[in-house]
Design an enzyme around this catalytic site. Sequence first.
Site, mmCIF file in Angstrom:
data_model
loop_
_atom_site.group_PDB
_atom_site.id
_atom_site.type_symbol
_atom_site.label_atom_id
_atom_site.label_comp_id
_atom_site.label_asym_id
_atom_site.label_seq_id
_atom_site.Cartn_x
_atom_site.Cartn_y
_atom_site.Cartn_z
ATOM 1 N N ASP A 12 0.792 -1.244 0.000
ATOM 2 C CA ASP A 12 0.000 0.000 0.000
ATOM 3 C C ASP A 12 0.827 1.299 0.000
ATOM 4 O OD1 ASP A 12 -1.897 -1.980 0.259
ATOM 5 O OD2 ASP A 12 -2.769 -1.254 2.121
ATOM 6 N N LYS A 110 -7.080 -4.958 -3.103
ATOM 7 C CA LYS A 110 -7.822 -5.514 -1.964
ATOM 8 C C LYS A 110 -8.723 -4.442 -1.363
ATOM 9 C CE LYS A 110 -4.079 -4.326 1.219
ATOM 10 N NZ LYS A 110 -4.798 -3.324 2.013
ATOM 11 N N CYS A 155 -1.846 -2.832 7.659
ATOM 12 C CA CYS A 155 -1.798 -3.753 6.525
ATOM 13 C C CYS A 155 -0.516 -4.584 6.463
ATOM 14 C CB CYS A 155 -2.062 -2.994 5.234
ATOM 15 S SG CYS A 155 -3.797 -2.419 5.168
HETATM 16 C C1 VGL Z 1 -4.535 0.649 5.696
HETATM 17 C C2 VGL Z 1 -6.100 1.549 7.096
HETATM 18 C C3 VGL Z 1 -7.078 1.432 6.139
HETATM 19 C C4 VGL Z 1 -3.114 0.233 5.482
HETATM 20 C C5 VGL Z 1 -5.503 0.515 4.712
HETATM 21 O O1 VGL Z 1 -2.678 0.155 4.318
HETATM 22 O O2 VGL Z 1 -2.412 -0.019 6.495
HETATM 23 N N1 VGL Z 1 -4.853 1.153 6.885
HETATM 24 N N2 VGL Z 1 -6.770 0.908 4.942
#
Ligand code: VGL
Length: 202
Positions: A12, A110, A155
């Site tokens: 991410d 995702k 994540c």
């Molecule tokens: C994430 C919160 C919401 C992450 C993704 O990538 O850690 N955290 N969505």
Amino acid sequence: MRPETDALIVIDVQNDFCENGALAVPDGDAVVAPINRLMAEFQCIVLSQDWHPAGHSSFASQHPGRAPFELTQMPYGPQVLWPDHCVQGSAGAAFHPDLHTERAQMILRKGFRPSIDSYSAFFENDHSTATGLEGYLRSRGISRVTLVGLALDFCVNFSAVDAARLGFETEVIVSACRAIDLDGSLGAAQTGMSKAGVRMTA
Ligand code: VGL
Ligand code: ZN
């Protein structure tokens, strides 16, 4: 160069988790340079991309009277409510412009189901709906995974614990991660990863 049974999983590294992003992780941009360097060592590289439809159930905006970073209960368990982030096709959902995305062979999206979140790149937050990443890695003969990216306590943590549980030898390179650290979530994540057998290296 690492053996071809090793994979780098970059979690991410998207604009919304970086400076001025909708869910900016403190110092998030700092992961890009070390991740680009690591990419040169791996023959199997996967990028994950948080990829929510507008109005996703993890967004506080969908829960009247609730604010971002509060906790709620979902049918699948507790869920932090987030600011709207990583909406499919938005600039915030795009990868950081300096990330060497061309080195990756696989981009795993995702969090695209409206009513369930997916922190982990392996399973959604019900811990049973698979994303398909396990099958991809096994088909390529991968036995060891190295995880880096954002956010360390969400994540990256969930992905690393799942990888270890699935039987991959699992390493997290902490210097190529940054954390949100919400109410002690970083400490809890470190404890959980250690218990699951994840190796944390500097
Ligand atoms: C994430 C919160 C919401 C992450 C993704 O990538 O850690 N955290 N969505
Ligand atoms: Zn998200």
